[in-house]
Scaffold this active site. Sequence first.
Site, PDB file in Angstrom:
ATOM      1  N   GLU A   1      72.712  56.730 -18.169  1.00 26.64           N
ATOM      2  CA  GLU A   1      73.165  55.961 -17.664  1.00 26.64           C
ATOM      3  C   GLU A   1      74.275  55.438 -17.334  1.00 26.64           C
ATOM      4  OE1 GLU A   1      70.494  52.002 -15.982  1.00 26.64           O
ATOM      5  OE2 GLU A   1      69.025  53.140 -16.613  1.00 26.64           O
TER       6      GLU A   1
ATOM      7  N   SER B   1      71.019  49.403 -20.098  1.00 28.65           N
ATOM      8  CA  SER B   1      70.051  49.967 -20.817  1.00 28.65           C
ATOM      9  C   SER B   1      70.680  51.420 -20.488  1.00 28.65           C
ATOM     10  CB  SER B   1      69.163  50.095 -19.413  1.00 28.65           C
ATOM     11  OG  SER B   1      68.090  49.344 -19.723  1.00 28.65           O
TER      12      SER B   1
ATOM     13  N   ARG C   1      69.394  56.441  -9.774  1.00 34.71           N
ATOM     14  CA  ARG C   1      70.139  55.232 -10.891  1.00 34.71           C
ATOM     15  C   ARG C   1      71.202  56.708 -10.379  1.00 34.71           C
ATOM     16  NH1 ARG C   1      67.171  52.475 -10.931  1.00 34.71           N
ATOM     17  NH2 ARG C   1      65.743  51.474 -12.331  1.00 34.71           N
TER      18      ARG C   1
END
Length: 347
Positions: free
Chosen positions: A338, A242, A169
């Site tokens: 994230e 998420s 990520r």
Amino acid sequence: MPAASPRIETQADLSALNTFGLRARAARLLRLRSADEIGALIAAPDRAPEPRLVLGGGSNLVLRGDFAGTVLKVEIAGRRLVREDAEAWIVEAGAGEPWHGFVRWTLEQGWPGLENLSLIPGTAGAAPIQNVGAYGIETADRFDSLDAVDLETGECQVFSLADCAFGYRDSVFKRNPGRWLVTAVRFRLPKPWQAVTRYADVERELAAAGIATPTPLDISDAVVAIRRRKLPDPAEIGNAGSFFKNPVVDAAHCARLLAAYPTMPHYPQPDGREKLAAGWLIEQAGWKGRDLGPVGCFERQALVLVNRGGATGADVERIARAIVADVEGRFGVVLEAEPVFVGGDSR
């Protein structure tokens, strides 16, 4: 011909431009629909240095408050087959193309490879920035190259796979926010195609449909069904998908946790460490379905924070800090968010 001039809005409302639905305004908002417009922005002689935020679909963003600079809303469209050879199809998307629409288009053309990344929100240009991934595939696994403009110099650059320095990520673009504006992304879709169905959710979904030998569209449909069942639609309830990364711990730490929690999901990594399921940790810490003010953990997936109505960036930060503290206190694992936090207070 003179460069195109971008459309400019002042004191622009950003509430509808971030999927969390957080209230915020930008001093200036420019909607960029071609690379020429970026050139005009850089070349403007009276443009004083100021904070810049490059915005795609706004699906991986937490606005702390008003943004006292310029938001560059990327709306560059376009999708095409660049070339085909015996090894792969190389396909290109304009950075403003909606990601899921692009994925389905490639499958409809008979160019598989992105099906596991179906229904991920956002734009094609944002996919490499976050190195988005799901169900066994990451952007880096299918990446060929991209075009980006250096907003400090106005120079255009082609980035290879190595240039992007992809991580979990993560990418060179995420580590240098506001510097690069991606204009087009190319993906390498390998021949022959191989199904990636090793994740239990995908296996179960296909089995329930009686599909033993899935096609790329079968896998895409299965992923869409799973995501719709598990995750909230941002059009119905604000969220950024998420919210926490799955943490990676050393083998010894994982063994200690397994001794106390034998059913804990864990995934061995090539370097010998173990990846843990952040959603499971959060649920075990008692946060699934629980609210703190106007923000809460989604009832069907603890990994997703949702805006119950009228939330601010400060509300999101408050519950995120509480979850991180509880998970660390119980498991000795530090969760990392994230989404990117921008604007307002930088505390």
